[in-house]
Design a protein around this motif. Structure first.
Motif, PDB file in Angstrom:
ATOM      1  N   TYR A 224      21.775 -12.467  39.562  1.00 40.44           N
ATOM      2  CA  TYR A 224      21.982 -11.197  38.856  1.00 40.44           C
ATOM      3  C   TYR A 224      21.161 -11.105  37.562  1.00 40.44           C
ATOM      4  O   TYR A 224      21.123 -10.057  36.930  1.00 40.44           O
ATOM      5  N   GLY A 225      20.548 -12.196  37.173  1.00 39.65           N
ATOM      6  CA  GLY A 225      19.793 -12.196  35.923  1.00 39.65           C
ATOM      7  C   GLY A 225      20.669 -12.228  34.686  1.00 39.65           C
ATOM      8  O   GLY A 225      20.235 -11.857  33.593  1.00 39.65           O
ATOM      9  N   HIS A 226      21.911 -12.683  34.844  1.00 36.00           N
ATOM     10  CA  HIS A 226      22.808 -12.811  33.686  1.00 36.00           C
ATOM     11  C   HIS A 226      22.524 -14.125  32.949  1.00 36.00           C
ATOM     12  O   HIS A 226      22.268 -15.134  33.580  1.00 36.00           O
ATOM     13  N   PRO A 227      22.590 -14.112  31.626  1.00 35.66           N
ATOM     14  CA  PRO A 227      22.771 -12.943  30.755  1.00 35.66           C
ATOM     15  C   PRO A 227      21.439 -12.219  30.559  1.00 35.66           C
ATOM     16  O   PRO A 227      20.378 -12.830  30.567  1.00 35.66           O
ATOM     17  N   HIS A 228      21.525 -10.900  30.349  1.00 35.94           N
ATOM     18  CA  HIS A 228      20.315 -10.104  30.201  1.00 35.94           C
ATOM     19  C   HIS A 228      19.731 -10.285  28.800  1.00 35.94           C
ATOM     20  O   HIS A 228      20.455 -10.451  27.820  1.00 35.94           O
ATOM     21  N   ALA A 229      18.405 -10.231  28.715  1.00 35.17           N
ATOM     22  CA  ALA A 229      17.726 -10.434  27.423  1.00 35.17           C
ATOM     23  C   ALA A 229      18.183  -9.419  26.377  1.00 35.17           C
ATOM     24  O   ALA A 229      18.333  -9.756  25.197  1.00 35.17           O
ATOM     25  N   GLU A 230      18.425  -8.170  26.797  1.00 29.01           N
ATOM     26  CA  GLU A 230      18.861  -7.145  25.841  1.00 29.01           C
ATOM     27  C   GLU A 230      20.221  -7.492  25.246  1.00 29.01           C
ATOM     28  O   GLU A 230      20.464  -7.285  24.048  1.00 29.01           O
ATOM     29  N   THR A 231      21.105  -8.021  26.086  1.00 29.32           N
ATOM     30  CA  THR A 231      22.434  -8.399  25.603  1.00 29.32           C
ATOM     31  C   THR A 231      22.327  -9.542  24.598  1.00 29.32           C
ATOM     32  O   THR A 231      22.999  -9.544  23.560  1.00 29.32           O
ATOM     33  N   LEU A 232      21.497 -10.522  24.894  1.00 36.36           N
ATOM     34  CA  LEU A 232      21.299 -11.641  23.966  1.00 36.36           C
ATOM     35  C   LEU A 232      20.744 -11.144  22.631  1.00 36.36           C
ATOM     36  O   LEU A 232      21.155 -11.624  21.560  1.00 36.36           O
ATOM     37  N   GLU A 233      19.836 -10.201  22.696  1.00 36.00           N
ATOM     38  CA  GLU A 233      19.262  -9.640  21.455  1.00 36.00           C
ATOM     39  C   GLU A 233      20.328  -8.919  20.639  1.00 36.00           C
ATOM     40  O   GLU A 233      20.376  -9.037  19.408  1.00 36.00           O
ATOM     41  N   ARG A 234      21.193  -8.159  21.326  1.00 33.36           N
ATOM     42  CA  ARG A 234      22.248  -7.441  20.603  1.00 33.36           C
ATOM     43  C   ARG A 234      23.231  -8.401  19.951  1.00 33.36           C
ATOM     44  O   ARG A 234      23.669  -8.195  18.819  1.00 33.36           O
ATOM     45  N   LEU A 235      23.583  -9.462  20.661  1.00 28.68           N
ATOM     46  CA  LEU A 235      24.505 -10.448  20.096  1.00 28.68           C
ATOM     47  C   LEU A 235      23.879 -11.157  18.899  1.00 28.68           C
ATOM     48  O   LEU A 235      24.536 -11.405  17.890  1.00 28.68           O
TER      49      LEU A 235
END
Length: 778
Positions: free
Chosen positions: A725-736
């Motif tokens: 699924y590609g988890h975790p997504h790069a955008e989510t890591l950036e937001r965190l």
């Protein structure tokens, strides 16, 4: 001291343990302190010279063991540097086994990616090749090199460490199209392997499938012929040790050769050494066979040099030799069990035989001594082995004590009969008539052992048990061996009670303090498991949160996949290895397989007192585990039908644990986060210290708006390594990262634990050794 080698062995082992668990700075301090102490001891004139030398030598072995492990920990091999790359490897196959869907080959390389070097590589060959013919041959292969999987959850098996004990640092996946077989390089090893393979193939004509699998296990330690349920039944009955070539097998071979030759001259010694070397090679150089062979070589050396042989000293010298070549072997269950058996026979058995002799003389009954000599070794070995068996294999069998004497007796018949059958095959080329005659007693012995195993299974006296705490296990063995030792006996007979009391106090202090000081456990209480408050269990692609509070255990989600039974493969082992025997409450956030299925499977094999499906709880409910530990339900706003509970209706709870707030969001996505925010009149209710990121770090969860409100110091992402699924997504890591949260991931670091250390302070760790202390500010 009568057994200085034992002291040196214990010192080397202590050094290995210390270096493994201490970080770099503490290791340097540890070594410097020992060097200074050695200098002080050498110059201390008030200590007798012989004692000074003994202590100084022990400290040298301590530092030597520490340097061995430190070197092994910090060394990076050429193959490890190529992890993740497709690499060409040339070498020689030294071991080979057939698995369900691949062949497992140990290749001793001489060229890795064009660079010369010698190291072992575990090759998983996707082919049905004749593994026995491959041993000893040169091979050239190409495949992706990877690091073996390390321990994923606290207390569970560490495959990477296990392979390092065998000198293997990498695994290489290879297809049959990228695997070339060359000429034979190790002729003797190849010939033995081919004969063994053809022998087992020929024996199949005279024995059924179960009988053949048992013969292969007893003679050579080969378990691939045996059905999993049959092996499990032997293990549960406490008699699986006969299926691995051990000291028992090598000792029987030694006795057999001595009896056949009927003398002990130098020629006999050479014949024995040759036979042992051949048998150890046939057994794939297993730890227990090498340990027993080394001890027998020492026994022969003592005989020819006219020196006294001592089993404990011989076992200690064998341990020093083996650990010096591979310090990681000390963590291997097989190594621990093998040497524990040897030490038990060397230390505890003489005491038991002395007591039997006293009883026999007292009652004038010779049968007491004769019967006792048969039963005593089994009883004493059980006393010595049971805690380790429980610690590693989570099993306790009441039938083991009854089954082992006849099983060992049958093994004593089956072993020479099986070897005779093997020799007949090797010399006659498998002549059918001779094989049929020789197979008779072998088949009868195998049938009898299978019958005993079935009787043990029918008795139903085998139990799955939690692993005893490390501190308690260490304390048991310190007390066990000290209690049966000659030193304690002499002190007792001489009335040196103050020294006995001081010795007992030292044992308690060492068993209690050392595991905690080295960081092996998190408590000074030996019988406590020292569990963290919260563990984000690594279940691959899924969620599982274990909450522990003063003897109460709760699971939120349990992972799950249709590809495997996660409860059998992961959850039950994790729980039992950490002393958890029941779950008071299990709650599923929603009905997706990667959250609910693992709990359902666990409920079929484990005690779960309360099971909450989605819809059981709604916003406003509170689950109380203790006065200062409770879960506030924040979402969904109303009770929902479990079958209709989708990601956006995931159960969301705030765990409030002694002042630390942990927000658990299931698979809640951005739409659910927005709806949750709208239902909260006071945004501070959502303030948290730790956030379990929604939907495994999907790009559609953990939105900027949501993170601005919850303001976590740390975020945990539970997902599988290299998931599709590609988890975790790069955008989510950036937001965190942008919101200031430290990210902890189960896919890269294994299980994540949260320990509450006083009010408003908590410590987060993972199995890669990362550790951070956080403080809760109002």
């Amino acid at each position: 001291m009568r057994r200085p080698v034992l002291l040196f062995c214990l010192a080397e082992a202590a050094g290995i343990f210390s270096a493994y668990y201490l970080n770099y700075l503490f290791f340097i301090v540890f070594v410097c302190l020992n060097i200074l102490l050695s200098i002080f001891i050498i110059k201390a004139s008030f200590i007798p010279e012989e004692l000074r030398r003994l202590i100084a030598a022990a400290l040298i072995f301590l530092v030597f063991g520490a340097f061995l492990m430190f070197s092994a920990k910090t060394a990076v091999t050429e193959a490890e540097l190529r992890a993740g790359q497709v690499t060409q490897i040339s070498g020689t196959v030294v071991r080979a086994h057939r698995r369900d869907d691949y062949s497992a080959l140990v290749v001793k390389s001489n060229d890795i990616g064009g660079l010369r070097g010698t190291e072992k590589v575990l090759v998983r060959l996707r082919s049905d090749a004749d593994v026995y013919d491959l041993v000893g041959r040169g091979v050239t292969l190409a495949g992706e090199v990877s690091l073996p999987e390390q321990r994923r959850n606290p207390g569970c098996f560490d495959y990477r460490r296990y392979l390092k004990g065998q000198g293997i640092h990498v695994v290489c996946e290879v297809s049959r199209f990228r695997f070339e077989v060359g000429p034979v390089r190790l002729r003797a090893l190849h010939a033995l392997s081919v004969i063994k393979g053809r022998f087992l193939e020929s024996a199949a004509d005279y024995l059924d499938e179960e009988e053949l699998s048992l013969l292969a296990g007893i003679l050579f330690g080969e378990k691939e012929y045996m059905a999993e349920d049959l092996y499990d039944s032997f293990k549960k009955n406490g008699i699986a040790h006969v299926l691995a070539v051990s000291g028992l097998h090598v000792g029987l071979l030694y006795s057999l050769v001595i009896k056949i030759l009927d003398r002990k001259d130098l020629k006999t010694g050479i014949v024995i050494a040759f036979c042992l070397a051949v048998y150890v090679a046939l057994a794939d150089f297993s730890v227990s066979s090498m340990r027993a062979a080394l001890m027998i070589f020492l026994h022969l050396a003592a005989f020819y040099l006219k020196r006294r042989y001592d089993m404990v000293s011989a076992a200690s010298l064998a341990a020093i030799i083996m650990l010096s070549f591979s310090p990681y072997r000390i963590f291997d269950a097989g190594t621990q069990l093998s040497f524990t058996a040897a030490y038990t026979l060397g230390v505890a058995l003489p005491w038991a035989e002395l007591k039997l002799l006293e009883l026999s003389d007292k009652y004038k009954k010779s049968w007491i001594l004769n019967a006792g000599r048969v039963a005593a070794p089994c009883v004493m070995i059980q006393l010595g082995m049971v805690p380790l068996m429980m610690f590693h294999f989570l099993n306790f069998s009441l039938t083991a004590l009854l089954l082992n004497p006849p099983v060992i007796f049958i093994a004593g018949v089956l072993m020479p009969a099986g070897l005779a059958l093997f020799i007949v095959f090797a010399l006659s080329g498998g002549f059918p008539l001779l094989m049929a005659i020789a197979a008779g007693p072998v088949g009868a012995s195998v049938k009898l052992m299978l019958l005993l195993n079935r009787l043990g299974t029918a008795a139903g006296a085998s139990y799955e048990v939690p692993a005893p705490p490390f501190g308690m296990t260490a304390l048991w063995y310190l007390a066990f061996f000290w209690g049966f030792s000659e030193v304690r006996h002499i002190l007792y007979r001489r009335g040196r009670y103050p020294l006995l009391a001081a010795s007992a106090s030292l044992i308690v202090a060492v068993g209690t303090c050392c595991p905690r000081l080295l960081g092996i456990t998190h408590t000074f209480i030996p019988w406590s498991y020292g569990l963290p408050a919260v563990t984000f269990v690594d279940v691959g692609q899924g969620d599982c949160i274990h909450i522990h509070c003063r003897g109460t255990d709760m699971l939120i989600d349990g992972g799950g996949s249709h590809m495997t039974n996660i409860a059998e493969r992961t959850l039950k082992d994790y729980l039992l290895h950490n002393g958890v025997t029941r779950i008071e409450l299990a709650a599923a956030t929603h009905m997706d397989n990667d959250h609910y299925l693992g709990l359902k499977q666990l409920s079929e094999i484990f005690t779960i007192e309360g099971f909450a499906l989605p819809g059981t709880f709604a916003a406003g409910d509170r689950i109380v585990l203790a006065p200062d530990v409770f879960l506030d339900v924040l979402w969904p706003p109303v009770h929902v039908d479990p079958d209709d509970a989708e990601n956006e209706e995931s159960l969301v709870v705030m765990l409030r644990y002694s002042g630390v707030d942990i927000l658990l969001t299931g698979d809640l996505g951005e739409e659910g986060e927005k709806a949750l925010l709208l239902t909260q009149p006071d945004a501070k209710i959502l303030d948290c210290d730790v956030l379990k990121a929604g939907h495994h770090g999907s790009r559609y969860s953990s939105s900027d708006v949501f993170l601005a409100v919850v303001k976590p110091e740390a975020a945990v992402i539970s997902c599988g390594f290299n998931n599709s699924y590609g988890h975790p997504h790069a955008e989510t890591l950036e937001r965190l990262e942008a919101c200031g949260a430290d990210v902890w991931r189960t896919d890269t670091g294994g299980a994540v634990t949260v320990r509450i250390s006083g009010r408003k302070k908590y410590i987060m760790e993972n199995l890669n050794g990362a550790k951070t202390v956080y403080y809760c500010y109002p």
